[in-house]
Design a protein around this motif. Structure first.
Motif, PDB file in Angstrom:
ATOM      1  N   LEU A 130       0.826  -1.203   0.000  1.00  0.00           N
ATOM      2  CA  LEU A 130       0.000   0.000   0.000  1.00  0.00           C
ATOM      3  C   LEU A 130       0.859   1.251   0.000  1.00  0.00           C
ATOM      4  O   LEU A 130       0.565   2.225  -0.706  1.00  0.00           O
ATOM      5  CB  LEU A 130      -0.938  -0.010   1.201  1.00  0.00           C
ATOM      6  CG  LEU A 130      -1.979  -1.137   1.227  1.00  0.00           C
ATOM      7  CD1 LEU A 130      -2.791  -1.087   2.515  1.00  0.00           C
ATOM      8  CD2 LEU A 130      -2.910  -1.024   0.020  1.00  0.00           C
ATOM      9  N   GLN A 131       1.921   1.244   0.783  1.00  0.00           N
ATOM     10  CA  GLN A 131       2.818   2.395   0.804  1.00  0.00           C
ATOM     11  C   GLN A 131       3.495   2.595  -0.545  1.00  0.00           C
ATOM     12  O   GLN A 131       3.733   3.731  -0.968  1.00  0.00           O
ATOM     13  CB  GLN A 131       3.870   2.217   1.899  1.00  0.00           C
ATOM     14  CG  GLN A 131       3.324   2.305   3.306  1.00  0.00           C
ATOM     15  CD  GLN A 131       4.390   1.978   4.339  1.00  0.00           C
ATOM     16  OE1 GLN A 131       4.853   0.843   4.427  1.00  0.00           O
ATOM     17  NE2 GLN A 131       4.792   2.970   5.112  1.00  0.00           N
ATOM     18  N   PHE A 132       3.797   1.504  -1.211  1.00  0.00           N
ATOM     19  CA  PHE A 132       4.501   1.560  -2.485  1.00  0.00           C
ATOM     20  C   PHE A 132       3.620   2.141  -3.589  1.00  0.00           C
ATOM     21  O   PHE A 132       4.099   2.901  -4.439  1.00  0.00           O
ATOM     22  CB  PHE A 132       4.969   0.151  -2.852  1.00  0.00           C
ATOM     23  CG  PHE A 132       5.987   0.088  -3.943  1.00  0.00           C
ATOM     24  CD1 PHE A 132       7.292   0.503  -3.725  1.00  0.00           C
ATOM     25  CD2 PHE A 132       5.660  -0.422  -5.193  1.00  0.00           C
ATOM     26  CE1 PHE A 132       8.248   0.427  -4.735  1.00  0.00           C
ATOM     27  CE2 PHE A 132       6.604  -0.494  -6.207  1.00  0.00           C
ATOM     28  CZ  PHE A 132       7.899  -0.072  -5.983  1.00  0.00           C
ATOM     29  N   VAL A 133       2.325   1.792  -3.573  1.00  0.00           N
ATOM     30  CA  VAL A 133       1.449   2.189  -4.690  1.00  0.00           C
ATOM     31  C   VAL A 133       0.567   3.392  -4.374  1.00  0.00           C
ATOM     32  O   VAL A 133       0.092   4.071  -5.283  1.00  0.00           O
ATOM     33  CB  VAL A 133       0.549   1.015  -5.139  1.00  0.00           C
ATOM     34  CG1 VAL A 133       1.397  -0.167  -5.580  1.00  0.00           C
ATOM     35  CG2 VAL A 133      -0.430   0.593  -4.044  1.00  0.00           C
ATOM     36  N   ALA A 134       0.313   3.654  -3.090  1.00  0.00           N
ATOM     37  CA  ALA A 134      -0.581   4.752  -2.710  1.00  0.00           C
ATOM     38  C   ALA A 134      -0.028   5.446  -1.470  1.00  0.00           C
ATOM     39  O   ALA A 134      -0.632   5.399  -0.389  1.00  0.00           O
ATOM     40  CB  ALA A 134      -1.999   4.227  -2.460  1.00  0.00           C
ATOM     41  N   PRO A 135       1.123   6.102  -1.604  1.00  0.00           N
ATOM     42  CA  PRO A 135       1.795   6.656  -0.421  1.00  0.00           C
ATOM     43  C   PRO A 135       1.008   7.741   0.301  1.00  0.00           C
ATOM     44  O   PRO A 135       1.249   7.979   1.478  1.00  0.00           O
ATOM     45  CB  PRO A 135       3.105   7.213  -1.004  1.00  0.00           C
ATOM     46  CG  PRO A 135       2.835   7.400  -2.466  1.00  0.00           C
ATOM     47  CD  PRO A 135       1.882   6.321  -2.846  1.00  0.00           C
ATOM     48  N   ALA A 136       0.067   8.379  -0.379  1.00  0.00           N
ATOM     49  CA  ALA A 136      -0.723   9.442   0.263  1.00  0.00           C
ATOM     50  C   ALA A 136      -1.984   8.914   0.924  1.00  0.00           C
ATOM     51  O   ALA A 136      -2.676   9.662   1.634  1.00  0.00           O
ATOM     52  CB  ALA A 136      -1.083  10.517  -0.762  1.00  0.00           C
ATOM     53  N   ALA A 137      -2.304   7.655   0.712  1.00  0.00           N
ATOM     54  CA  ALA A 137      -3.558   7.100   1.234  1.00  0.00           C
ATOM     55  C   ALA A 137      -3.408   6.698   2.698  1.00  0.00           C
ATOM     56  O   ALA A 137      -2.334   6.295   3.146  1.00  0.00           O
ATOM     57  CB  ALA A 137      -3.986   5.892   0.406  1.00  0.00           C
ATOM     58  N   SER A 138      -4.507   6.790   3.427  1.00  0.00           N
ATOM     59  CA  SER A 138      -4.576   6.232   4.772  1.00  0.00           C
ATOM     60  C   SER A 138      -5.212   4.846   4.684  1.00  0.00           C
ATOM     61  O   SER A 138      -5.774   4.468   3.650  1.00  0.00           O
ATOM     62  CB  SER A 138      -5.392   7.131   5.699  1.00  0.00           C
ATOM     63  OG  SER A 138      -6.700   7.319   5.188  1.00  0.00           O
ATOM     64  N   VAL A 139      -5.122   4.094   5.770  1.00  0.00           N
ATOM     65  CA  VAL A 139      -5.639   2.735   5.774  1.00  0.00           C
ATOM     66  C   VAL A 139      -6.496   2.523   7.013  1.00  0.00           C
ATOM     67  O   VAL A 139      -6.228   3.100   8.076  1.00  0.00           O
ATOM     68  CB  VAL A 139      -4.478   1.703   5.730  1.00  0.00           C
ATOM     69  CG1 VAL A 139      -3.601   1.824   6.965  1.00  0.00           C
ATOM     70  CG2 VAL A 139      -5.002   0.283   5.586  1.00  0.00           C
ATOM     71  N   LEU A 140      -7.538   1.735   6.866  1.00  0.00           N
ATOM     72  CA  LEU A 140      -8.329   1.309   8.023  1.00  0.00           C
ATOM     73  C   LEU A 140      -8.297  -0.208   8.083  1.00  0.00           C
ATOM     74  O   LEU A 140      -8.954  -0.884   7.286  1.00  0.00           O
ATOM     75  CB  LEU A 140      -9.774   1.790   7.931  1.00  0.00           C
ATOM     76  CG  LEU A 140     -10.633   1.366   9.135  1.00  0.00           C
ATOM     77  CD1 LEU A 140     -10.144   2.040  10.418  1.00  0.00           C
ATOM     78  CD2 LEU A 140     -12.105   1.659   8.905  1.00  0.00           C
ATOM     79  N   PRO A 141      -7.510  -0.786   9.004  1.00  0.00           N
ATOM     80  CA  PRO A 141      -7.469  -2.237   9.141  1.00  0.00           C
ATOM     81  C   PRO A 141      -8.641  -2.747   9.969  1.00  0.00           C
ATOM     82  O   PRO A 141      -8.882  -2.272  11.082  1.00  0.00           O
ATOM     83  CB  PRO A 141      -6.141  -2.472   9.860  1.00  0.00           C
ATOM     84  CG  PRO A 141      -5.921  -1.219  10.653  1.00  0.00           C
ATOM     85  CD  PRO A 141      -6.590  -0.104   9.916  1.00  0.00           C
ATOM     86  N   LEU A 142      -9.368  -3.686   9.419  1.00  0.00           N
ATOM     87  CA  LEU A 142     -10.493  -4.301  10.124  1.00  0.00           C
ATOM     88  C   LEU A 142     -10.213  -5.797  10.275  1.00  0.00           C
ATOM     89  O   LEU A 142     -10.070  -6.505   9.269  1.00  0.00           O
ATOM     90  CB  LEU A 142     -11.800  -4.097   9.353  1.00  0.00           C
ATOM     91  CG  LEU A 142     -12.238  -2.653   9.081  1.00  0.00           C
ATOM     92  CD1 LEU A 142     -13.546  -2.639   8.306  1.00  0.00           C
ATOM     93  CD2 LEU A 142     -12.382  -1.866  10.376  1.00  0.00           C
ATOM     94  N   TYR A 143     -10.136  -6.254  11.519  1.00  0.00           N
ATOM     95  CA  TYR A 143      -9.951  -7.677  11.795  1.00  0.00           C
ATOM     96  C   TYR A 143     -11.333  -8.311  11.953  1.00  0.00           C
ATOM     97  O   TYR A 143     -12.024  -8.069  12.937  1.00  0.00           O
ATOM     98  CB  TYR A 143      -9.106  -7.879  13.042  1.00  0.00           C
ATOM     99  CG  TYR A 143      -7.633  -7.636  12.826  1.00  0.00           C
ATOM    100  CD1 TYR A 143      -6.798  -8.679  12.426  1.00  0.00           C
ATOM    101  CD2 TYR A 143      -7.079  -6.372  13.001  1.00  0.00           C
ATOM    102  CE1 TYR A 143      -5.441  -8.469  12.216  1.00  0.00           C
ATOM    103  CE2 TYR A 143      -5.721  -6.151  12.786  1.00  0.00           C
ATOM    104  CZ  TYR A 143      -4.911  -7.204  12.403  1.00  0.00           C
ATOM    105  OH  TYR A 143      -3.566  -6.991  12.187  1.00  0.00           O
ATOM    106  N   VAL A 144     -11.709  -9.106  10.965  1.00  0.00           N
ATOM    107  CA  VAL A 144     -13.061  -9.650  10.901  1.00  0.00           C
ATOM    108  C   VAL A 144     -13.100 -11.002  11.603  1.00  0.00           C
ATOM    109  O   VAL A 144     -12.405 -11.951  11.199  1.00  0.00           O
ATOM    110  CB  VAL A 144     -13.526  -9.800   9.442  1.00  0.00           C
ATOM    111  CG1 VAL A 144     -14.980 -10.277   9.393  1.00  0.00           C
ATOM    112  CG2 VAL A 144     -13.367  -8.475   8.688  1.00  0.00           C
ATOM    113  N   GLY A 145     -13.913 -11.088  12.653  1.00  0.00           N
ATOM    114  CA  GLY A 145     -14.106 -12.347  13.355  1.00  0.00           C
ATOM    115  C   GLY A 145     -15.320 -13.082  12.811  1.00  0.00           C
ATOM    116  O   GLY A 145     -15.955 -12.646  11.847  1.00  0.00           O
TER     117      GLY A 145
END
Length: 285
Positions: free
Chosen positions: A138-153
Motif C-alpha cells: 500500500l505504501q509503495f502504490v498509494a503513499p498518500a492514502a490512509s488505511v483502516l485495518p479491520l480484523y473480521v471475526g
C-alpha cells in the motif's frame, strides 16, 4: 502523542532494510507485468489479495496493487483477520499509524471513529500478517492514502449484512476495499489432502480454487459457505471475503469479478506436497 504500531513482520517476512524492500517490491511488480500485461482500469472498487511473504505471493498481489496505484485512492479499507486469536465482531487497532521500513502509513482515524459508533465494531489491538503484509504494498502504490485495518471475526449472516450496511454508509467514494486471503492450503502439514499427491495435483488445486473464486464472484454468501463445507476448504480469510461480498452486494448490488492472476506456492517451489494457493481478484460495477 500519536501511537505508532511497528510492523512485526519487517525483518521476518520481508526485508528490514528500506532499499532491499523497495527492490523486492519493484521486482514483484515487474514480474506481475510480465505475467499479466499492462494495467487496464475498468472501474474497479474492490480487490482480493493473498498474504504470504512477498517472495511467494508478491507477484500475484502486485496484479491487484498495480491497479490500486492507478486508482489513486484517498483511503483503503483492509479486511483481514487473525490466524491465532479468536474474537467476536470486527476489531480495529487503536494506533494512529503503522511503521514499516518504508516509513509511516496513517490509519484513517476519522473512519475508524465512525465505525466505532456502529454495532459490531470495537477496539482490539491485534497484529496479523493478513493485514500487515499488505502495508508495504500500500505504501509503495498509494503513499498518500490512509488505511483502516479491520480484523473480521466470525459473524452470522445477519451480522455480516449489518456490518456491510454500516460500511456502505460510512465509506467515501475515493475509498478502495481490499480483502486478504489465501486459498487452498494443501498437504499433510495443513491437515488437508482431499486428493492424492500426484501429477494431477496442480490441475486439481486450480480446479478447486477456481470453484471457490466463481462462488465469490456470484456474491451469494449462502452458496459460498455451502461450497466451503462441501469441499472442506481451509481457505483462511473466508470471513473477510464474506464481508467484502456482503458490502459489494449492499453497495453495488452486482459486481463483475476478474481474475487478475493466480499461482500456487507449489508452482514456485516445486513442492506440491506443501502448497498454498494465491489469487488476485478485482471487482468493478
Amino acid at each position: 502523542m500519536p501511537r505508532i504500531c511497528r510492523s512485526r513482520y519487517a525483518g521476518q517476512w520481508y526485508p528490514e532494510d528500506q532499499s532491499q524492500l523497495e527492490s523486492l517490491l519493484r521486482e514483484s511488480f515487474s514480474r506481475s507485468e510480465r505475467r499479466t500485461g499492462p494495467v487496464q482500469i475498468r472501474g474497479e472498487f474492490a480487490f482480493i489479495v493473498p498474504h504470504a511473504a512477498p517472495q511467494y505471493s508478491g507477484t500475484v498481489a502486485a496484479a491487484a496493487y498495480r491497479r490500486v496505484a492507478s486508482l489513486k485512492p484517498q483511503s483503503i479499507v483492509l479486511l483481514g483477520f487473525s490466524h491465532f486469536t479468536r474474537h467476536s465482531g470486527i476489531l480495529i487497532p487503536e494506533a494512529n499509524a503503522y511503521r514499516t521500513p518504508l516509513g509511516d502509513i496513517a490509519i484513517d482515524c476519522e473512519l475508524r471513529d465512525a465505525c466505532l459508533r456502529e454495532d459490531l465494531f470495537a477496539i482490539g489491538d491485534l497484529a496479523d500478517h493478513s493485514v500487515e503484509i499488505q502495508l508495504p504494498f500500500l505504501q509503495f502504490v498509494a503513499p498518500a492514502a490512509s488505511v483502516l485495518p479491520l480484523y473480521v471475526g466470525p459473524l452470522s449472516r445477519n451480522e455480516s449484512t449489518q456490518a456491510a450496511r454500516s460500511l456502505s454508509r460510512l465509506v467515501e467514494p475515493r475509498t478502495v476495499l481490499v480483502a486478504s486471503t489465501d486459498f487452498t492450503h494443501y498437504g499433510p502439514e495443513f491437515g488437508y489432502t482431499p486428493f492424492p499427491l500426484d501429477e494431477d495435483t496442480p490441475q486439481r488445486l486450480q480446479s478447486l480454487d477456481h470453484r471457490l473464486i466463481e462462488s465469490i464472484g456470484a456474491l451469494d454468501p449462502n452458496n459460498f459457505f455451502a461450497l466451503l463445507l462441501q469441499t472442506g476448504s481451509n481457505m483462511c480469510g473466508f470471513m473477510a471475503v464474506n464481508l467484502l461480498m456482503e458490502w459489494m452486494h449492499t453497495n453495488a448490488q452486482t459486481a463483475q469479478q476478474r481474475v487478475l492472476d493466480y499461482q500456487t506456492s507449489g508452482e514456485i517451489t516445486g513442492d506440491y506436497g506443501h502448497s498454498v494457493s494465491y489469487a488476485a481478484l478485482a471487482y468493478s460495477r
